[in-house]
Design a protein around this motif. Structure first.
Motif, PDB file in Angstrom:
ATOM      1  N   ALA A 203       0.754  -1.310   0.233  1.00 29.66           N
ATOM      2  CA  ALA A 203       0.053  -0.264   0.175  1.00 29.66           C
ATOM      3  C   ALA A 203       1.083   1.276  -0.308  1.00 29.66           C
ATOM      4  CB  ALA A 203      -0.886   0.033   0.961  1.00 29.66           C
ATOM      5  N   GLU A 204       2.115   1.677   0.439  1.00 26.32           N
ATOM      6  CA  GLU A 204       3.006   2.043   0.435  1.00 26.32           C
ATOM      7  C   GLU A 204       3.598   2.372  -1.421  1.00 26.32           C
ATOM      8  OE1 GLU A 204       4.488   2.300   4.746  1.00 26.32           O
ATOM      9  OE2 GLU A 204       6.062   2.482   2.923  1.00 26.32           O
ATOM     10  N   THR A 205       4.111   3.485  -1.721  1.00 27.19           N
ATOM     11  CA  THR A 205       4.666   3.617  -2.598  1.00 27.19           C
ATOM     12  C   THR A 205       5.817   3.695  -2.643  1.00 27.19           C
ATOM     13  OG1 THR A 205       3.413   6.011  -2.357  1.00 27.19           O
ATOM     14  CG2 THR A 205       5.081   6.319  -4.712  1.00 27.19           C
ATOM     15  N   VAL A 206       6.681   3.236  -3.984  1.00 27.61           N
ATOM     16  CA  VAL A 206       7.819   3.389  -3.473  1.00 27.61           C
ATOM     17  C   VAL A 206       8.850   3.486  -5.456  1.00 27.61           C
ATOM     18  CG1 VAL A 206       7.496   0.976  -5.125  1.00 27.61           C
ATOM     19  CG2 VAL A 206      10.046   1.446  -4.034  1.00 27.61           C
TER      20      VAL A 206
ATOM     21  N   THR B  68       2.146   7.791 -17.695  1.00 26.44           N
ATOM     22  CA  THR B  68       1.031   6.750 -16.742  1.00 26.44           C
ATOM     23  C   THR B  68       0.444   6.223 -16.830  1.00 26.44           C
ATOM     24  OG1 THR B  68       0.815   9.331 -15.319  1.00 26.44           O
ATOM     25  CG2 THR B  68      -0.222   7.758 -14.820  1.00 26.44           C
ATOM     26  N   GLU B  69       0.101   4.660 -16.164  1.00 30.16           N
ATOM     27  CA  GLU B  69      -0.663   3.645 -16.177  1.00 30.16           C
ATOM     28  C   GLU B  69      -1.113   2.917 -15.029  1.00 30.16           C
ATOM     29  OE1 GLU B  69      -1.714   1.837 -19.239  1.00 30.16           O
ATOM     30  OE2 GLU B  69      -0.842   3.575 -20.503  1.00 30.16           O
ATOM     31  N   ASN B  70      -2.667   3.796 -14.974  1.00 26.70           N
ATOM     32  CA  ASN B  70      -3.002   3.276 -13.713  1.00 26.70           C
ATOM     33  C   ASN B  70      -1.889   3.497 -12.222  1.00 26.70           C
ATOM     34  OD1 ASN B  70      -5.709   2.555 -15.122  1.00 26.70           O
ATOM     35  ND2 ASN B  70      -3.979   0.371 -15.026  1.00 26.70           N
ATOM     36  N   ARG B  71      -1.477   3.257 -11.596  1.00 21.61           N
ATOM     37  CA  ARG B  71      -1.040   3.144 -10.648  1.00 21.61           C
ATOM     38  C   ARG B  71       0.843   3.163 -10.686  1.00 21.61           C
ATOM     39  NH1 ARG B  71      -0.181  -0.935  -7.227  1.00 21.61           N
ATOM     40  NH2 ARG B  71      -0.747  -2.682  -9.165  1.00 21.61           N
ATOM     41  N   PHE B  72       1.555   3.251 -11.758  1.00 23.75           N
ATOM     42  CA  PHE B  72       2.482   2.850 -12.334  1.00 23.75           C
ATOM     43  C   PHE B  72       2.724   4.628 -13.139  1.00 23.75           C
ATOM     44  CE2 PHE B  72       3.914  -0.910 -11.936  1.00 23.75           C
ATOM     45  CZ  PHE B  72       3.263  -1.712 -11.949  1.00 23.75           C
ATOM     46  N   SER B  73       3.574   5.744 -13.297  1.00 25.26           N
ATOM     47  CA  SER B  73       4.060   6.485 -13.508  1.00 25.26           C
ATOM     48  C   SER B  73       5.214   6.443 -13.433  1.00 25.26           C
ATOM     49  CB  SER B  73       3.141   7.557 -12.952  1.00 25.26           C
ATOM     50  OG  SER B  73       3.811   7.876 -11.183  1.00 25.26           O
TER      51      SER B  73
ATOM     52  N   SER C 237      17.355  10.921 -17.043  1.00 29.20           N
ATOM     53  CA  SER C 237      16.813   9.433 -15.802  1.00 29.20           C
ATOM     54  C   SER C 237      15.827   9.380 -16.120  1.00 29.20           C
ATOM     55  CB  SER C 237      16.917  10.692 -14.764  1.00 29.20           C
ATOM     56  OG  SER C 237      16.189   9.970 -13.971  1.00 29.20           O
ATOM     57  N   PHE C 238      14.520   8.180 -15.799  1.00 32.97           N
ATOM     58  CA  PHE C 238      13.312   7.851 -15.974  1.00 32.97           C
ATOM     59  C   PHE C 238      13.120   6.939 -14.940  1.00 32.97           C
ATOM     60  CE2 PHE C 238      10.186   6.197 -19.148  1.00 32.97           C
ATOM     61  CZ  PHE C 238       9.893   5.321 -18.480  1.00 32.97           C
ATOM     62  N   SER C 239      12.065   7.655 -13.729  1.00 34.74           N
ATOM     63  CA  SER C 239      12.346   7.016 -12.771  1.00 34.74           C
ATOM     64  C   SER C 239      10.847   6.206 -12.655  1.00 34.74           C
ATOM     65  CB  SER C 239      12.854   6.976 -11.311  1.00 34.74           C
ATOM     66  OG  SER C 239      11.554   8.376 -11.600  1.00 34.74           O
ATOM     67  N   LEU C 240      10.842   5.391 -12.427  1.00 39.14           N
ATOM     68  CA  LEU C 240       9.404   4.545 -11.975  1.00 39.14           C
ATOM     69  C   LEU C 240       8.814   4.589 -10.845  1.00 39.14           C
ATOM     70  CD1 LEU C 240       7.042   2.384 -13.543  1.00 39.14           C
ATOM     71  CD2 LEU C 240       8.108   0.350 -12.441  1.00 39.14           C
ATOM     72  N   LYS C 241       7.482   5.060 -10.586  1.00 39.41           N
ATOM     73  CA  LYS C 241       7.114   4.903  -9.358  1.00 39.41           C
ATOM     74  C   LYS C 241       5.618   3.733  -9.087  1.00 39.41           C
ATOM     75  CE  LYS C 241       4.289   8.745  -7.767  1.00 39.41           C
ATOM     76  NZ  LYS C 241       3.696  10.449  -7.031  1.00 39.41           N
ATOM     77  N   ILE C 242       5.661   2.957  -8.130  1.00 40.20           N
ATOM     78  CA  ILE C 242       4.587   2.341  -8.231  1.00 40.20           C
ATOM     79  C   ILE C 242       3.591   3.118  -6.624  1.00 40.20           C
ATOM     80  CG2 ILE C 242       3.698  -0.116  -7.732  1.00 40.20           C
ATOM     81  CD1 ILE C 242       6.585  -0.944  -8.796  1.00 40.20           C
TER      82      ILE C 242
ATOM     83  N   LEU D  82       0.954  -6.862  -3.100  1.00 39.79           N
ATOM     84  CA  LEU D  82       1.742  -7.843  -3.896  1.00 39.79           C
ATOM     85  C   LEU D  82       1.657  -8.620  -4.967  1.00 39.79           C
ATOM     86  CD1 LEU D  82       0.002 -10.144  -0.710  1.00 39.79           C
ATOM     87  CD2 LEU D  82       2.287  -8.691  -0.840  1.00 39.79           C
ATOM     88  N   GLY D  83       0.874  -7.954  -5.950  1.00 41.23           N
ATOM     89  CA  GLY D  83       1.609  -8.901  -7.253  1.00 41.23           C
ATOM     90  C   GLY D  83       2.450  -8.057  -7.813  1.00 41.23           C
ATOM     91  N   ASP D  84       2.344  -6.836  -7.344  1.00 43.35           N
ATOM     92  CA  ASP D  84       3.939  -6.036  -7.772  1.00 43.35           C
ATOM     93  C   ASP D  84       5.298  -6.959  -7.785  1.00 43.35           C
ATOM     94  OD1 ASP D  84       2.138  -2.483  -6.907  1.00 43.35           O
ATOM     95  OD2 ASP D  84       2.121  -4.045  -9.197  1.00 43.35           O
ATOM     96  N   ALA D  85       5.754  -7.513  -6.731  1.00 45.53           N
ATOM     97  CA  ALA D  85       6.668  -7.891  -6.479  1.00 45.53           C
ATOM     98  C   ALA D  85       7.308  -8.444  -7.828  1.00 45.53           C
ATOM     99  CB  ALA D  85       6.699  -9.087  -5.849  1.00 45.53           C
ATOM    100  N   ALA D  86       8.333  -8.526  -8.066  1.00 49.69           N
ATOM    101  CA  ALA D  86       9.055  -8.227  -9.639  1.00 49.69           C
ATOM    102  C   ALA D  86      10.382  -8.071  -9.795  1.00 49.69           C
ATOM    103  CB  ALA D  86       7.704  -8.266 -10.275  1.00 49.69           C
ATOM    104  N   MET D  87      10.860  -8.541 -10.648  1.00 46.01           N
ATOM    105  CA  MET D  87      12.319  -7.889 -11.722  1.00 46.01           C
ATOM    106  C   MET D  87      11.616  -7.073 -12.570  1.00 46.01           C
ATOM    107  SD  MET D  87      14.909  -8.424 -10.164  1.00 46.01           S
ATOM    108  CE  MET D  87      16.111  -8.132 -11.164  1.00 46.01           C
ATOM    109  N   TYR D  88      11.965  -5.167 -11.735  1.00 42.96           N
ATOM    110  CA  TYR D  88      11.517  -3.934 -12.878  1.00 42.96           C
ATOM    111  C   TYR D  88      13.118  -3.899 -13.707  1.00 42.96           C
ATOM    112  CZ  TYR D  88       7.240  -3.803 -10.619  1.00 42.96           C
ATOM    113  OH  TYR D  88       5.910  -4.205 -10.250  1.00 42.96           O
ATOM    114  N   PHE D  89      13.129  -3.762 -15.173  1.00 45.01           N
ATOM    115  CA  PHE D  89      14.224  -3.475 -16.401  1.00 45.01           C
ATOM    116  C   PHE D  89      13.564  -2.309 -16.674  1.00 45.01           C
ATOM    117  CE2 PHE D  89      16.684  -7.541 -15.781  1.00 45.01           C
ATOM    118  CZ  PHE D  89      14.865  -8.332 -15.581  1.00 45.01           C
ATOM    119  N   CYS D  90      14.143  -1.317 -16.578  1.00 34.93           N
ATOM    120  CA  CYS D  90      13.745  -0.342 -17.495  1.00 34.93           C
ATOM    121  C   CYS D  90      14.777  -0.280 -18.870  1.00 34.93           C
ATOM    122  CB  CYS D  90      15.172   0.995 -16.954  1.00 34.93           C
ATOM    123  SG  CYS D  90      14.979   2.676 -17.930  1.00 34.93           S
ATOM    124  N   ALA D  91      14.043  -0.165 -19.878  1.00 34.75           N
ATOM    125  CA  ALA D  91      14.830  -0.730 -21.503  1.00 34.75           C
ATOM    126  C   ALA D  91      14.803   0.980 -21.527  1.00 34.75           C
ATOM    127  CB  ALA D  91      14.592  -1.951 -21.940  1.00 34.75           C
ATOM    128  N   TYR D  92      15.703   1.472 -23.495  1.00 31.73           N
ATOM    129  CA  TYR D  92      16.395   1.682 -24.489  1.00 31.73           C
ATOM    130  C   TYR D  92      15.611   1.385 -25.721  1.00 31.73           C
ATOM    131  CZ  TYR D  92      18.435   5.253 -26.268  1.00 31.73           C
ATOM    132  OH  TYR D  92      18.422   6.741 -27.529  1.00 31.73           O
TER     133      TYR D  92
END
Lengths: 114, 116
Positions: free
Chosen positions: B16-19, B60-65, B74-79, B84-94
């Motif tokens: 429920a928090e933001t990362v 922005t896509e729903n809870r993701f911005s 710089s290109f940061s992702l805010k969730i 719990l379903g957000d648990a994963a590896m997150y990859f930034c790509a160019y």
């Protein structure tokens, strides 16, 4: 929603053998890609394919590798004379165009070389 | 050649928090795309969000911005409202847009842990 499908999900092969990884891209997509992810490392681009020929390849994609679109639906990656260091997850991706549409990935094939 | 750097190998957040996940990149091009992909334990790479470099507005896509800072590369992702379903590896790509390389250039990834 259309998906990229890859078979098999896991392939175990003896070193020195040839292996073919198969992919069925999304049906109306025109650009196809293979990526590799060695365990614990980042995903690396191997090759892109368009209009029945390689569009671009990375320096990883040497003579050991080849790609083919044998029919209207499959897109294959062949690895000849496999080496231990070829063990990795191999991802296929496809996109509708080269520039504006994102690449959609399959679930990957885990290749284990013994 | 372009490079993508993700400086956080692992992040942990309470449900429920933001990362915010960080990504920086290096390029000499002015026109390109940036992506965040999610890779859950099932291993499928799932597109989370996309940003076109010529657009100043953050995607922005729903809870993701994203927070796209072109000058700083710089290109940061805010969730938001982490689940719990957000648990994963997150990859930034160019990806180059204008006549550049076909393939995506990925960062090394950030392992996101969601604590219940």
């Amino acid at each position: 929603e259309p998906e990229v499908t890859q078979t098999p999900s896991h392939q175990v092969t003896q070193m020195g053998q040839e292996v073919i990884l198969r992919c069925v891209p999304i049906s109306n997509h025109l650009y196809f890609y293979w990526y590799r992810q060695i365990l614990g490392q980042k995903v690396e681009f191997l090759v892109s394919f368009y209009n029945n020929e390689i569009s671009e390849k990375s320096e990883i994609f040497d003579d050991q590798f080849s790609v083919e679109r044998p029919d209207g639906s499959n897109f294959t990656l062949k690895i000849r004379s496999t080496k231990l260091e070829d063990s990795a997850m191999y991802f296929c991706a496809s996109s509708g165009d080269r520039i504006n549409q994102p690449q959609h990935f399959g679930d990957g094939t885990r290749l284990s070389i013994l | 050649a372009q490079t993508v750097t993700q400086s956080q190998p692992e992040m942990s957040v309470q449900e429920a928090e933001t990362v915010t996940l960080s990504c920086t990149y290096d390029t000499s091009e002015s026109d390109y795309y940036l992506f965040w992909y999610k890779q859950p334990p099932s291993r499928q790479m799932i597109l989370v969000i996309r940003q076109e470099a010529y657009k100043q507005q953050n995607a922005t896509e729903n809870r993701f911005s994203v927070n796209f800072q072109k000058a700083a590369k710089s290109f940061s992702l805010k969730i938001s409202d982490s689940q719990l379903g957000d648990a994963a590896m997150y990859f930034c790509a160019y990806r180059s847009r204008a006549g550049g390389a076909d393939g995506l250039t990925f960062g090394k990834g950030t392992h996101l842990i969601i604590q219940p």
